[in-house]
Design an enzyme around this catalytic site. Structure first.
Site, PDB file in Angstrom:
ATOM      1  N   ASN A  73     -64.707 -65.731 -60.912  1.00 47.58           N
ATOM      2  CA  ASN A  73     -65.754 -66.580 -60.359  1.00 47.58           C
ATOM      3  C   ASN A  73     -66.866 -65.746 -59.723  1.00 47.58           C
ATOM      4  OD1 ASN A  73     -64.125 -68.720 -61.118  1.00 47.58           O
ATOM      5  ND2 ASN A  73     -63.152 -68.850 -59.115  1.00 47.58           N
ATOM      6  N   HIS A  77     -66.717 -60.509 -62.713  1.00 46.50           N
ATOM      7  CA  HIS A  77     -67.921 -60.989 -63.399  1.00 46.50           C
ATOM      8  C   HIS A  77     -69.156 -60.916 -62.507  1.00 46.50           C
ATOM      9  CE1 HIS A  77     -65.369 -63.485 -66.479  1.00 46.50           C
ATOM     10  NE2 HIS A  77     -65.372 -62.185 -66.728  1.00 46.50           N
TER      11      HIS A  77
END
Length: 310
Positions: free
Chosen positions: A141, A158
């Site tokens: 996330n 990410h």
């Protein structure tokens, strides 16, 4: 180099963020195991003995806080899905549109709060650290809700909505401005009828390093980009030493993250999955607890009766 490191590096060099494994890759990692248990008492006994716990989280955790996932049916911003905007090519062609999309997401996140699953993980980390035990969160996330909940040992594979990277000098910096630049104020509405703002490049977020003024981009891993090798190395080290792994709110289909828990399980480490439903990896794990993570995770990570609190 351990087997996990070899496999992770080979896969990361071949696949990029957001790609799903082919059926042959899925078969490669398919391990014949007994049906996973949903016995919470048994899990709690394993949890009580664990010294190094790795928690892998995905979009399902954030969804319970009302965070849009932009995946699946209805996952559109205006008339585009995330995979059409979250790419280097999309940014090169239309940086204004991409920045409108990310400005919208940043502004949405300012109104969202950690849910009981985020809080349970953060409180568990704090409590166990006083016992000489460790908890690391490896998250896909980019919303920073784990950080907002108080998690300290966090690996964001990410990237983050609240970091930027300069396309000229490469500088990465935290950025919590709202709006991130004056030209984006009031922009980013998701309604399909909304027209692009067509903001000139010079009015989009600019690097504040001395003498640079380069165009900033969100510091997130876009579709078609490889994971940060330094972050991947840190993930490898944590998964090599963990003696319990939790997979929370992730579909286990996006590689390379989808291989992390199966590889941990392959070396005999207990893996517990907390998810709304079964995933392609469920039968490779020792435990599976269906339902909302905010409901199933807090009792799983609560203080065990054998814990000694100083």
């Amino acid at each position: 180099m351990c087997f996990f490191q070899f496999t992770a590096r080979r896969l990361a060099s071949q696949a990029h963020c957001g790609l799903k494994a082919s059926s042959s890759k899925k078969q490669k990692f398919c391990l014949e195991m007994a049906r996973p248990s949903s016995n919470m008492a048994d899990f709690r006994e394993v949890f009580a003995k664990a010294k190094h716990i790795a928690v892998i989280t995905g979009a399902g955790v954030s969804a319970e806080s009302g965070v849009p996932t932009f995946r699946g049916a209805g996952g559109f911003w205006r008339k585009w899905q995330a995979q059409e905007l979250a790419t280097p090519g999309a940014f090169a062609r239309n940086p204004s549109r991409v920045w409108e999309f990310y400005h919208y997401r940043r502004e949405v996140m300012l109104s969202k709060h950690p849910n009981p699953a985020h809080i349970a993980i953060a409180e568990c980390e704090k409590r166990l650290s006083k016992q000489g035990r460790s908890v690391v969160v490896i998250t896909q996330n980019i919303d920073e809700l784990h950080r907002k909940a108080g998690t300290k040992h966090l690996l964001e594979i990410h990237g983050s909505l609240f970091k930027t990277r300069c396309t000229s000098c490469g500088n990465v910096a935290a950025n919590y401005k709202s709006p991130i630049c004056p030209a984006l104020a009031g922009k980013g509405a998701p309604d399909p009828e909304t027209e692009d703002a067509a903001i000139p490049v010079e009015d989009l977020p600019q690097c504040e390093e001395d003498g640079c003024n380069g165009l900033l981009r969100p510091h997130v891993v876009w579709f078609g980009e490889a994971l940060d090798p330094d972050v991947l190395t840190a993930v490898e080290k944590e998964l090599d030493i963990c003696d319990l792994c939790l997979v929370v709110g992730t579909s286990s289909v996006v590689y390379p993250a989808a291989m992390f828990a199966p590889q941990v399980s392959a070396r005999g480490v207990p893996v517990a999955e907390f998810n709304m439903e079964a995933t392609p990896a469920t039968n490779r794990f020792r435990f599976h607890f269906p339902g909302p993570c905010g409901t199933t995770l807090p009792p799983a990570l609560a203080r065990h009766e054998t814990e000694i609190i100083s």
